[in-house]
Write an enzyme that holds these catalytic residues in place. Structure first.
Site, PDB file in Angstrom:
ATOM      1  N   HIS A   1       9.666  35.244 -42.707  1.00 26.15           N
ATOM      2  CA  HIS A   1      10.223  34.734 -41.464  1.00 26.15           C
ATOM      3  C   HIS A   1       9.015  34.456 -40.705  1.00 26.15           C
ATOM      4  O   HIS A   1       7.942  33.650 -40.579  1.00 26.15           O
ATOM      5  CB  HIS A   1      10.600  34.985 -40.287  1.00 26.15           C
ATOM      6  CG  HIS A   1      11.015  34.278 -39.007  1.00 26.15           C
ATOM      7  ND1 HIS A   1      11.643  32.992 -39.168  1.00 26.15           N
ATOM      8  CD2 HIS A   1      10.321  34.668 -38.174  1.00 26.15           C
ATOM      9  CE1 HIS A   1      10.794  33.225 -37.447  1.00 26.15           C
ATOM     10  NE2 HIS A   1      10.724  33.962 -36.932  1.00 26.15           N
TER      11      HIS A   1
ATOM     12  N   HIS B   1      21.929  30.505  -2.310  1.00 26.02           N
ATOM     13  CA  HIS B   1      21.421  29.939  -1.987  1.00 26.02           C
ATOM     14  C   HIS B   1      19.642  29.891  -0.904  1.00 26.02           C
ATOM     15  O   HIS B   1      19.622  28.233  -0.948  1.00 26.02           O
ATOM     16  CB  HIS B   1      22.159  29.146  -1.423  1.00 26.02           C
ATOM     17  CG  HIS B   1      22.679  28.043  -2.130  1.00 26.02           C
ATOM     18  ND1 HIS B   1      23.913  29.522  -3.384  1.00 26.02           N
ATOM     19  CD2 HIS B   1      23.410  27.369  -2.652  1.00 26.02           C
ATOM     20  CE1 HIS B   1      25.008  28.672  -4.053  1.00 26.02           C
ATOM     21  NE2 HIS B   1      24.813  27.782  -4.172  1.00 26.02           N
TER      22      HIS B   1
ATOM     23  N   HIS C   1       2.946  32.597 -39.604  1.00 24.76           N
ATOM     24  CA  HIS C   1       5.544  31.574 -39.964  1.00 24.76           C
ATOM     25  C   HIS C   1       5.154  30.871 -41.481  1.00 24.76           C
ATOM     26  O   HIS C   1       5.618  29.888 -41.868  1.00 24.76           O
ATOM     27  CB  HIS C   1       6.192  31.748 -39.140  1.00 24.76           C
ATOM     28  CG  HIS C   1       5.739  32.122 -37.496  1.00 24.76           C
ATOM     29  ND1 HIS C   1       4.864  32.199 -37.319  1.00 24.76           N
ATOM     30  CD2 HIS C   1       6.963  32.916 -37.248  1.00 24.76           C
ATOM     31  CE1 HIS C   1       5.424  32.990 -36.159  1.00 24.76           C
ATOM     32  NE2 HIS C   1       6.712  32.855 -36.658  1.00 24.76           N
TER      33      HIS C   1
ATOM     34  N   GLU D   1      19.897  21.935 -14.793  1.00 24.94           N
ATOM     35  CA  GLU D   1      18.640  21.979 -14.712  1.00 24.94           C
ATOM     36  C   GLU D   1      17.159  21.684 -15.817  1.00 24.94           C
ATOM     37  O   GLU D   1      16.661  21.652 -15.696  1.00 24.94           O
ATOM     38  CB  GLU D   1      18.791  23.241 -13.713  1.00 24.94           C
ATOM     39  CG  GLU D   1      19.726  23.109 -11.773  1.00 24.94           C
ATOM     40  CD  GLU D   1      20.618  23.444 -12.176  1.00 24.94           C
ATOM     41  OE1 GLU D   1      20.915  23.433 -11.427  1.00 24.94           O
ATOM     42  OE2 GLU D   1      21.166  24.179 -13.152  1.00 24.94           O
TER      43      GLU D   1
END
Length: 626
Positions: free
Chosen positions: A255, A463, A25, A401
């Protein structure tokens, strides 16, 4: 200093690397070199002769695909990365891999490439710096700098991390955004129109725009103002990807592909670059050597301060040295041994007892939860870390999280702490990319994952983890421990803390479990061997008792880590675990588990409904023997 010459050196080193490899890159380094040079030449406190100096500034290239820029910096500042390594960019066995890898290349502070995670880890670095400064203010005082790209800011983890940094007031964190408005597929206007300065201002950050990314003085002054501001800082530096490459600059073509020999040669001609490939002009070498010498002098001055600190505060200095080396304190093992009790309790509660026992001995043991502290058992009696009190030991990561796990990685990489983070096991999916980087970097982050099976019960299948334990075991280098009672949980914590070369997941129950006597597992002669983890160990013991009563000699083998299990010869082997059976197949003759989603109901009833009782396990084993 000849800034333009140094900047062009970095730009063309990167382009040469990508061209030699025919892979990489070039665009990001060619556009971002001015901000990188300005930072490294005027602000970054570092000592190339001792890259692990504890009070150095940290530099994180969150846009890790621009690794050639970082390797160029490490080369010209003499971090021991020779030209031969630049010529071996992206080649097998080189120290210049496609994306920066911690522990592989000297001077690389963290593995980056998965976009956004470098920025999120930097929040952990900056938090660790403030917390360590609160413990040792005379010897800890440095900044964390980041260069991030458009992709880093699009990734959701950037929100989690930036929100937490703003809330905690991490003023030693400075992010420079390589604002080139290009991604792989084209202009960023295809997919986003965010006002990033307004966004970060809303988080409570100091923000500033630099209109011309080639203006060294403007970048320098913006960084200086950021260092003076008590808030974390976000500097939007407008750049042009692949700057100077005719027909390619400012487009997605710059890129991720080499410029090509003709375009590279023309780019060098237009810039007046008269040096060959991989050449660092003498003037640049001299400037970098002078800057490195100044860094060594700053390090020597710090060493004098440390020596004075050690003379005045020997115990505190010894603690600093011990925690930096990840040496566990005296009495650590005895404190854990004292945790075991007689009454049934959940292993999440056993884990909390371990934390409370260790807290007085280990100021480096810090952590918290993703807004589930009371449920996961992480409060250990310390103070909460806030923008007004970095001396605390308990961190409220919020419902973030992924950001929490990335911050853990940054804290471990910074040094001085043994951090842990917690959530329900089912939500490990939210943090998995950072957990994977923990394993890839071999950092000893600790993940406390509770409510580990369908015994969660009433909350139902959303859950109730089923596939999660097995999916964690698939991550190379991750130690997955599922204890069955107090003593086993203490053993798990000991293994987690004694480990310094990789992460650990502690998988813990919501429901109470009995305290088991090790003598219950003794059995010399057996025709059946039941291997079990966690809550199913007591179930396996109950099934074994039934089978023994029927005349079938049965042995139970509890394992903390399934990968440690080696089946005995000449017996029928059976695994019992309230989760996916996929990892047990091929190891045992019968795998008892659950390969579908659970149900909502009382936990013990849900477990019984899916076959996890001594009677039902014994019945399955009878069928096997028949």
């Amino acid at each position: 200093m000849n800034d333009k010459l140094a900047i062009d050196t970095l730009r063309f080193l990167a382009a040469d690397m990508v061209q030699a490899a025919n892979s990489g890159h070039p665009g990001m380094p060619m556009g971002a070199a001015p901000m990188a040079w300005t930072l490294w030449s005027r602000h970054l406190k570092h000592d190339p002769s001792d890259p692990t100096w504890t009070d150095r500034d940290r530099f994180i290239l969150s846009a890790g695909h621009g690794s050639a820029l970082l390797y160029g910096l490490l080369h010209i500042f003499d971090y021991g990365l020779p030209e031969s390594e630049l010529r071996s960019f992206r080649q097998l066995g080189s120290r210049t891999p496609g994306h920066p890898e911690f522990g592989h290349t000297v001077g690389v502070e963290s593995t980056t490439g998965p976009l956004g995670q470098g920025l999120a880890m930097a929040v952990g670095f900056a938090l660790a710096e403030r917390m360590q400064n609160a413990q040792h203010p005379d010897i800890v005082n440095h900044h964390t700098y980041v260069i991030a790209g458009d992709g880093c800011l699009m990734e959701g983890v950037s929100h989690e991390a930036a929100s937490l940094a703003g809330h905690l007031g991490l003023g030693r964190l400075i992010v420079l955004w390589d604002d080139n408005s290009i991604t792989i597929d084209g202009g960023t206007d295809r997919s986003t129109s965010d006002d990033q300065l307004a966004r970060f201002a809303a988080y409570g950050w100091h923000t500033e725009g630099v209109i011309d990314g080639m203006d060294v003085d403007a970048i320098d002054q913006a960084i200086a103002r950021a260092k003076d501001d008590p808030r974390p800082s976000f500097l939007a530096v407008r750049t042009v990807i692949g700057r100077g490459a005719p027909g390619i600059e400012g487009t997605a073509k710059a890129h991720g592909s080499p410029l090509g020999d003709e375009v590279l040669a023309e780019t060098k001609r237009l810039e007046g670059w008269e040096h060959g490939a991989f050449v660092v002009p003498d003037e640049v070498q001299d400037d970098c050597a002078a800057l490195a010498k100044a860094g060594a002098e700053a390090h020597a001055a710090w060493q004098e301060r440390f020596d004075a600190y050690e003379a005045a505060h020997p115990d505190a200095a010894a603690q600093f040295v011990r925690t930096e080396a990840r040496i566990l304190p005296d009495g650590f093992a005895e404190a854990l041994d004292a945790v075991a009790g007689d009454a049934p309790r959940a292993t999440r509660v056993s884990s909390q007892a371990c934390l409370k026992a260790l807290h007085p001995l280990m100021p480096e043991l810090v952590g918290g939860s993703a807004d589930l502290a009371g449920s996961t058992g992480t409060p250990m009696g310390g103070e909460l870390v806030t923008r007004d009190n970095y001396a605390g030991s308990e961190i409220a990561f919020g419902i973030r999280e992924f950001g929490m796990a990335a911050a853990l990685n940054g804290m471990v990489l910074h040094g001085g702490f043994r951090p842990f983070g917690s959530t329900f096991l089912v939500f490990a999916d939210y943090l998995r990319p950072a957990l994977r980087l923990s394993a890839l970097m071999k950092v000893p982050a600790i993940y406390v994952l509770t409510h580990d099976s369908i015994a969660v019960g009433e909350d139902g299948p959303t859950h109730e983890p089923v596939e999660h334990i097995e999916s964690l075991r698939l991550i190379p280098g991750l130690q997955v421990l599922r204890p069955y009672d107090d003593a086993d949980t203490a053993r798990a914590w000991r293994l987690a803390l004694e480990r310094t070369d990789g992460p650990t997941a502690l998988v813990l129950t919501r429901q109470n479990l009995p305290q088991l006597d090790a003598a219950a597992f003794a059995s010399d002669d057996a025709v059946v061997e039941i291997v079990a983890t966690g809550s199913e160990v007591s179930t396996a013991l109950g099934a074994a008792e039934i089978l023994r009563g029927e005349g079938t000699p049965t042995r139970v083998v509890p394992v903390l880590d399934r990968r440690d299990y080696a089946p005995s010869a000449d017996v029928k082997t059976v695994s019992v675990e309230a989760g996916s059976t996929s990892g047990w197949h091929g190891t045992v003759d019968l795998a008892i588990g659950i390969d579908h989603f659970g149900d909502s109901g009382k936990g013990d009833e849900v477990m019984a409904h899916h076959g996890f009782t001594p009677e039902k396990v014994a019945a399955r084993i009878r069928e096997l023997l028949a």
